[in-house]
Design an enzyme around this catalytic site. Structure first.
Site, mmCIF file in Angstrom:
data_model
loop_
_atom_site.group_PDB
_atom_site.id
_atom_site.type_symbol
_atom_site.label_atom_id
_atom_site.label_comp_id
_atom_site.label_asym_id
_atom_site.label_seq_id
_atom_site.Cartn_x
_atom_site.Cartn_y
_atom_site.Cartn_z
ATOM 1 N N CYS A 1 -5.102 6.068 -3.323
ATOM 2 C CA CYS A 1 -4.397 4.787 -3.408
ATOM 3 C C CYS A 1 -3.035 5.080 -4.008
ATOM 4 O O CYS A 1 -2.937 5.487 -5.179
ATOM 5 C CB CYS A 1 -5.174 3.793 -4.269
ATOM 6 N N CYS B 1 0.864 -1.172 0.000
ATOM 7 C CA CYS B 1 0.000 0.000 0.000
ATOM 8 C C CYS B 1 0.905 1.227 0.000
ATOM 9 O O CYS B 1 1.613 1.466 0.978
ATOM 10 C CB CYS B 1 -0.918 0.005 1.213
#
Length: 318
Positions: free
Chosen positions: A257, A106
């Site tokens: 993101c 991530c």
């Protein structure tokens, strides 16, 4: 949800979090992509997928797009393997999606993770210095900057390279709010992404991401889906600008993101063709992140992701 199901959901949430009573936690975000953070310097904390989902529940828990456990790399099998090639990767980012499933990486979470390590006094990292950490997507090196953190995300690659090279697309994506399926490119940033270009911001706003878009063919491990609008003009002063929304697997739509921003820049740069810039600004609902392409030491092109990281709260589970 009827009253019986609602009561059962409340009881399940209480059961799943009760075992964690007394646990210290923090809450942080990177451009709105938010996480529950747990420090586990002795590797003794075990959190089940159900407990992760309960903690990340925005109505019955702390709330977050995912959960990050900070644990020494040597205390995890995948961390021990990574240490063989990267002995300086002392800390491992054990990341779970909001539904409790494991995730490889991530990009926003890496920045928040390092900021959490600093805040907790687990590492020292003055501005300009770098730190290497372990993730399931490999070792990542982070530099602390005046405005936040810059992360070497490593090399990118097309998931379906033959189709991407020959046709500049490899799949079709359908989503509520879009009248017809759209061509897309699938990009790996250590985790899978499928990128769709849209013509106008109005089209981007009309796209509904309450449910996962349909991707055909879908990568083996599933995929995150980015919908992107290139700015007009695309490039200004040598910097490309795009606007993005994303549906993350195991989470739903998120405010940002990081790996998705990198994948979106990869796809738009590929579609733009020769002369496209190596520096990009990616606008997401939660803010702006920077993406830069550079040649890595091993000869492969790497992607750097830069942006802020914030710890907003710390506490103890009751």
């Amino acid at each position: 949800m009827d009253e019986t199901l609602a009561v059962a959901a409340d009881r399940n949430a209480e059961t799943n979090t009760a075992a964690l009573s007394g646990l210290k936690f923090s809450k942080g975000h990177g451009t709105g992509n938010d996480f529950v953070l747990l420090a586990d310097p002795h590797g003794t904390l075990s959190v089940t997928p159900e407990q992760v989902a309960a903690l990340c529940d925005r109505h019955r828990g702390i709330g977050g797009d995912g959960l990050i456990r900070a644990v020494p790399s040597g205390l995890l099998p995948e961390g021990q393997e990574l240490l063989r090639e990267h002995p300086d990767a002392e800390w491992f980012m054990d990341y779970r999606n909001g539904d409790g499933s494991l995730s490889e990486m991530c990009g926003n979470g890496v920045r928040v993770f390092v900021h959490f390590l600093i805040t907790e006094g687990l590492v020292e990292l003055p501005a300009g210095d770098s730190l290497t950490i372990g993730t399931r997507g490999g070792a990542k090196t982070i530099v602390r900057t005046a405005a936040g953190y810059a992360v070497d995300m490593g090399p990118w690659e097309f998931i379906f390279p033959g189709e991407a090279t020959a046709r500049a697309m490899d799949s079709l994506v359908s989503a509520h709010g879009l009248e017809v399926a759209r061509p897309a490119l699938s990009v790996s940033m250590g985790n899978p992404h499928t990128v769709v270009a849209l013509a106008e911001l109005a089209e981007l706003e009309a796209t509904q991401l309450f449910t996962a878009p349909h991707v055909d063919p879908i990568p083996t491990a599933g995929t995150n889906v980015e919908f992107v609008v290139p700015s007009e003009p695309l490039v200004h002063d040598g910097v490309g600008t795009i606007t993005m929304r994303v549906h993350e697997r195991g989470v739903g739509e998120t405010q940002s993101c990081g790996t998705g921003a990198c994948a979106a820049a990869v796809a738009i740069r590929h579609w733009a063709g020769q002369g496209a810039p190596d520096t990009w600004k990616v606008k997401v609902p939660g803010g702006v992140v920077g993406v830069k392409f550079f040649l890595g030491a091993e000869g492969h092109e790497h992607v750097e992701l830069s942006g802020p990281a914030v710890i907003v709260a710390s506490g103890t589970l009751s």
